[in-house]
Design an enzyme around this catalytic site. Structure first.
Site, mmCIF file in Angstrom:
data_model
loop_
_atom_site.group_PDB
_atom_site.id
_atom_site.type_symbol
_atom_site.label_atom_id
_atom_site.label_comp_id
_atom_site.label_asym_id
_atom_site.label_seq_id
_atom_site.Cartn_x
_atom_site.Cartn_y
_atom_site.Cartn_z
ATOM 1 N N ASP A 126 119.673 16.453 -34.109
ATOM 2 C CA ASP A 126 120.093 17.361 -33.653
ATOM 3 C C ASP A 126 121.531 16.917 -32.951
ATOM 4 O O ASP A 126 121.918 16.079 -32.423
ATOM 5 C CB ASP A 126 119.203 17.404 -32.248
ATOM 6 C CG ASP A 126 117.839 18.150 -32.693
ATOM 7 O OD1 ASP A 126 117.315 18.607 -33.277
ATOM 8 O OD2 ASP A 126 116.829 17.618 -32.055
ATOM 9 N N ASP A 144 116.679 24.165 -36.828
ATOM 10 C CA ASP A 144 115.532 24.468 -35.948
ATOM 11 C C ASP A 144 116.532 26.057 -35.564
ATOM 12 O O ASP A 144 115.530 26.783 -35.562
ATOM 13 C CB ASP A 144 115.834 23.956 -34.655
ATOM 14 C CG ASP A 144 115.535 22.291 -34.151
ATOM 15 O OD1 ASP A 144 114.547 22.379 -35.282
ATOM 16 O OD2 ASP A 144 116.289 21.646 -34.693
#
Length: 170
Positions: A126, A144
């Site tokens: 991330d 995402d």
């Protein structure tokens, strides 16, 4: 559900899933190869946005991140199952239904992007960090983002589809 030929079906939109996957993996590799890990190495871009390289061993919002390792395989199985189901639904959806096929492709591309991370690295990379003051949204990635946009488009399509019979009745 009616099976359509590959040319008539939403499977023609799988190129978008591949594009999402490649962009996701490319940005994650760029982050891994050029940024230092953790908060102290964040790159401040805007007053509400940082680039921040972190590992997520769980799912959304680090759900089950400290579960001991079994969650890696659990989330991998979910990604494969959902991607397979959506690909089947694409096969049964006419290629002319753009919103629904784009939605399915975005979710598939994102799910496979995060699956790749789980299988290759054991975690998901991330790097997008949005915040207001000291309140940070959990870091996330392009996969995402694609999954969330795809889910939103599926919901939008369900509203549009439910209004279609009412419009045709008038």
């Amino acid at each position: 559900m009616k099976d359509l030929t590959a040319k008539q079906s939403g499977l023609r939109w799988l190129w978008l899933a591949l594009l999402v996957f490649l962009l996701d993996i490319g940005t994650k590799l760029l982050v891994m190869n050029t940024m230092g890990y953790g908060w102290s190495n964040r790159i401040e871009i805007l007053p509400f946005f940082n680039l921040l390289y972190v590992h997520n061993y769980g799912a959304a919002f680090s759900f089950l991140s400290d579960a001991g390792g079994w969650q890696r395989w659990f989330f991998a199985a979910i990604a494969l199952g959902v991607s397979g189901m959506l690909a089947y639904w694409m096969r049964c959806t006419p290629s002319s239904n753009k919103i629904l096929n784009i939605a399915y492709a975005l979710v598939i591309g994102g799910a496979i992007g995060n699956l790749f991370d789980r299988l290759v690295h054991g975690f998901v990379v991330d790097f997008l960090d949005f915040y207001v003051g000291n309140n940070h949204w959990p870091a996330f990635n392009l996969a995402d983002t694609a999954i969330c946009i795809g889910a939103g488009l599926i919901i939008l399509d369900s509203f549009l589809a439910s209004k279609k019979p009412q419009a045709e009745a008038k």
